[in-house]
Design an enzyme around this catalytic site. Structure first.
Site, short mmCIF file in Angstrom:
data_model
loop_
_atom_site.label_atom_id
_atom_site.label_comp_id
_atom_site.label_asym_id
_atom_site.label_seq_id
_atom_site.Cartn_x
_atom_site.Cartn_y
_atom_site.Cartn_z
N GLU A 25 0.87 -1.17 0.00
CA GLU A 25 0.00 0.00 0.00
C GLU A 25 0.91 1.22 0.00
O GLU A 25 1.90 1.26 0.74
CB GLU A 25 -0.93 0.01 1.22
CG GLU A 25 -1.92 -1.15 1.25
CD GLU A 25 -2.90 -1.14 0.08
OE1 GLU A 25 -3.24 -0.04 -0.41
OE2 GLU A 25 -3.32 -2.23 -0.35
N HIS A 181 -7.62 -3.50 0.29
CA HIS A 181 -6.69 -2.37 0.34
C HIS A 181 -5.95 -2.31 1.67
O HIS A 181 -5.42 -1.27 2.04
CB HIS A 181 -7.38 -1.05 0.01
CG HIS A 181 -8.14 -1.11 -1.29
ND1 HIS A 181 -7.52 -1.42 -2.48
CD2 HIS A 181 -9.46 -0.94 -1.57
CE1 HIS A 181 -8.44 -1.43 -3.44
NE2 HIS A 181 -9.61 -1.15 -2.91
N ASP A 186 -4.93 -8.31 1.31
CA ASP A 186 -4.81 -8.50 -0.14
C ASP A 186 -3.73 -9.52 -0.50
O ASP A 186 -3.90 -10.30 -1.45
CB ASP A 186 -4.51 -7.17 -0.83
CG ASP A 186 -5.73 -6.27 -0.91
OD1 ASP A 186 -6.82 -6.70 -0.47
OD2 ASP A 186 -5.61 -5.14 -1.42
#
Length: 222
Positions: A25, A181, A186
């Site tokens: 991220e 996210h 993920d």
């Protein structure tokens, strides 16, 4: 029989590459200027039947590097507040030293000679990982410098969809969009998807390939 058993070893499945599933991220799309904020790394293992599965996952919140750009739109999208002390963030270098240690140990245990990044839209994750390693001046990275396994591409071929959430659902893997996210969530869904595709290919007869010598023997008998 021995050839089949040998093919069921992870070191022979991807020509000596050890697959490492990664999700990041970030605070934008530019790996050179935008901060890496979170990374999760899932290590895989192969059982005696040659089926791929999840071994363990490492997860780190990352401190933005000095001078890093933080795009407000990216932060709004992933919901990360880089200034929140409760994140327990560590430096890029500390995170990657731990990642390198775990990856190299698992790679060695599998008798593989190098690791390869598996990710959904892998060019993005690979770019941020490579740039962070470069910034930290870390040597002897276990990861291949440019080759990757992209689950978006693999899912498009095997399942008919490239979006992670939809590909997972179509593969029978539960996916909660409210949890998406997060690098931790993920990467584990991406790992499950990758394992599903690899194992599905095997159960359909795509692996192991028929040995050349066996093919020649069959031809001579005909």
């Amino acid at each position: 029989m021995s050839d089949i058993c040998d093919a069921n070893k992870l070191k022979h499945r991807f020509r000596g590459y050890f697959p490492v599933v990664i999700d990041v991220e970030t605070a934008g799309f530019n790996s050179q200027t935008d901060a890496l904020l979170e990374i999760a790394v899932t290590l895989l293992k192969m059982d005696d039947e040659g089926l791929l599965g999840i071994d363990k996952t490492l997860h780190f919140h990352i401190e933005p590097f000095e001078g890093a750009n933080l795009e407000p739109e990216a932060l709004a999208f992933n919901g990360i507040d880089p200034t929140n002390p409760l994140r327990g963030a560590v430096s890029e270098k500390d995170a990657f030293l731990e990642i390198f240690k775990a990856v190299k140990k698992a790679q060695k245990a599998s008798d593989c000679h190098r690791s390869i990044i598996v990710a959904h839209n892998a060019a993005f994750d690979h770019g941020f990982v490579s740039k962070a390693i470069e910034r930290c001046d870390l040597k002897r990275s276990p990861f291949h410098p440019f080759a990757t396994f992209d689950t978006a591409t693999l899912a498009g071929l095997a399942i008919g969809h490239t979006v992670l959430a939809k590909a997972c659902i179509m593969a029978g893997i539960p996916f909660d969009n409210k949890e998406a996210h997060s690098a931790l969530y993920d990467t584990e869904r991406t790992a499950e998807l990758f394992c599903y595709i690899v194992n599905r290919w095997k159960t359909l007869g795509g692996w192991p390939l028929l040995a050349t010598s066996e093919s020649e023997d069959m031809d001579s008998e005909e």
